[in-house]
Design an enzyme around this catalytic site. Sequence first.
Site, PDB file in Angstrom:
ATOM      1  N   LEU A 626       0.658  -1.078   0.006  1.00  0.00           N
ATOM      2  CA  LEU A 626       0.047   0.042  -0.022  1.00  0.00           C
ATOM      3  C   LEU A 626       0.832   1.222  -0.108  1.00  0.00           C
ATOM      4  O   LEU A 626       0.404   2.283  -0.501  1.00  0.00           O
ATOM      5  CB  LEU A 626      -0.921   0.007   1.174  1.00  0.00           C
ATOM      6  CG  LEU A 626      -2.084  -1.111   1.403  1.00  0.00           C
ATOM      7  CD1 LEU A 626      -2.770  -1.043   2.498  1.00  0.00           C
ATOM      8  CD2 LEU A 626      -2.843  -0.850  -0.171  1.00  0.00           C
ATOM      9  N   GLU A 701       4.891  -8.391  10.224  1.00  0.00           N
ATOM     10  CA  GLU A 701       5.499  -9.679  10.763  1.00  0.00           C
ATOM     11  C   GLU A 701       6.505 -10.364   9.665  1.00  0.00           C
ATOM     12  O   GLU A 701       7.481 -11.066  10.280  1.00  0.00           O
ATOM     13  CB  GLU A 701       4.665 -10.604  11.452  1.00  0.00           C
ATOM     14  CG  GLU A 701       3.596  -9.770  11.815  1.00  0.00           C
ATOM     15  CD  GLU A 701       3.022 -10.247  13.279  1.00  0.00           C
ATOM     16  OE1 GLU A 701       3.504 -10.888  14.278  1.00  0.00           O
ATOM     17  OE2 GLU A 701       1.765  -9.769  13.529  1.00  0.00           O
TER      18      GLU A 701
END
Length: 735
Positions: A626, A701
């Site tokens: 994004l 993560e």
Amino acid sequence: MSVIGAPITRVDGKLKVTGEAKYSAEFQVPNVAQAVMVRSTIPNGKIVSMDTARAQRVAGVIAILTPSNAPKLPQGGKAGIHPPAGRNLSLLQDDEVHYNGQPIALVVAESLHAALYAKSLIAVRYQPAPPKLDFMAEMDASHPGHHGKDPADEGRGDVEAGLAQAEVKVDEIYATPIQTHNPMEPHATIAKWDGDHLTLYDATQYVSGVKSSMAKTLGIPDDNIRVICPFVGGGFGCKGSMWSHVVLAAMAAKQINRPVKIALERPQMFGPVGARPQTYQHIVLGATRDGKLTSVRHDVHCHTSVMEDFLEPSAVQTRMLYACPNLTTSHRLVPLNLGVPTFQRAPGEATGTFALESAMDELAYKLNMDPLQLRLVNYAEEDPQSKKPFTGKHLRECYSRGAEKFGWSKRNHEPRSMQENGQLIGWGMATATYPGNRMAASALVRFLPNGRVLVASGTQDLGTGTYTIMSQVAADTLGISTDLIDVKLGDTTLPKAPVSGGSMSAASVTPAVKVAATQARLKILTMAAGDSQSPVHGATPEELDFKDGKVFRKASPDKSVSFTEILARQGNKPVEATGDAQPEQDAERFSAHSFGAVFAEVSVDPQLGTVRVRRVVGVYDVGKLLNKKTGASQFIGGIVWGISLALFEEAHVDPHTGRIANANLSEYHVPVNADIPDIDVSVIDIPDMNFNPLGARGIGEIGITGAGGAVANAVYHATGKRIREAPITADKLLA
Ligand code: MOS
């Protein structure tokens, strides 16, 4: 070019560098009292007496809460909420001590100094009991543990038959130590009561989780609680749960009828607010001569607290990462007298890929095969455990692009074959992976008469870019500049969003922003068409378009009306829409995971055993990225932590007292700038439209996964010495 994916500078950056961004401990609440936690100094036993007389007499001390005078909570403070929000807490409801460093009292005073001085005068007498502190000795007394919906044990086929077919085997133990979260901002809470309504300024990854857990713990209605957290100075999992100090602040504030602030001291980050458990991982790999895996075993033991089961699910990625017909995995918990462990960045995959990817490297050496080639030979086209197709998988491209960027083809496979100026040079690689998670979320988009647009959701920004990507997705949907958008988050009065954990905020919240923006845009189009003074009067919404804040007919873009004009003629009232988004209906048809390939170069001093990481290349497949700038920072931050896992971090438990011996940032080693080389990260950037409408999986993560294994494998390549116990330190290399 779409604003989605653009490398926009974080929209909250200026607030942060100018000190205007308010963190939880910084809210100025009039008449606030300061509280400090008193902690146990034994690992197991009972409190016999607590002498607070001298502490009470310190000028400025307002109250001292102890197990004998603290308010009694419903169910003894055990609200029974599931993690992440609900944990087994120490709320002064009994005299039991379960670990060294457990909160056993709270001193509340006019100033921090008075509270700290009074705390030093409290004398506690204990009746000690023998503690469980020896992980290896307690391993026989382990029990199965599960993580969320992941079962303790899972497998397929027949591992013994698979091993019988194997021509080459690896059978080794890998271990990782306790790692303690140390975000720059330690946990902090300000609790303020207005009658029976409680406001909490709390450093948290989960405002709505704190709200509901607090309500259940205190036995009051959810609606009486508001949790506010506009900025988080790093979370990494430890702020996903509501820990003891949050409830203690609320209890004390009620008791003294004044707002109370608790800001944890750095040493208090080691114990009462979670840590990554230590892991002990047995891996057996069997393969044919051409490298095809015939059998995989991954058995994990990790420590938990005697207070609560928490599992680091290190074998979970092994179930799906490589194609192999025969597999068995298990997870066992070893309860110790330590603080309750918790989620730490890529819980499971961070430590699991250290072990699995080290084992794959060992197998590659036994086969005399290039380690990357071994991964390709065992490439999983579908999820080998669930047999479901992946929502999208472009790991092959990660391997090839990463290898090319790194120059992997120039690698000499032989250990100790590459040297430079007397230093041993090593090149290692590993696979990165993390699940694509998504939950229901809501957001609001509001057109304001002043020409600005508000985008809001009760989500959190851990410092990673939630403000920025919410603004980008709204800007893209509305066709306006991000400069005209204000984002609000971190408040339970806003539409509900999930925990900012499990790498799911971006993937969950931005689809809700898109829905809300689409609805709000439609409202403006409809109002414009209904406005007799507007040039688009009488048009259908389909005939209209909206750009740069103006409505116009697609057929005649030169005649337009701005949304501020429309709002002005309707009484200058804001126009808004709320959007809800949830996982796609057919989500269960797919297996959703992100992937990556990590390549590392190290130099090792053969005399001193010191390891330097010289460069790292990471290439990731996370669907659509994004924001290329904040996204790159996320990957780099994860890789830095992977380097830390491989080479630096370890919380040392004193075997006699159960105290964390290095509970500070000088002895708990984390990398500094000088330890971190050039890190080159990039993405494949193919949208995963089977996953969500933005095509974007979360990225929080995955960066830490694989990175530890790649460094460990590079150290082996440099030295010919396999260190299976993280961190890889000079003493182990020279032993
Ligand atoms: Mo992450 S460990 O789920 O905050």
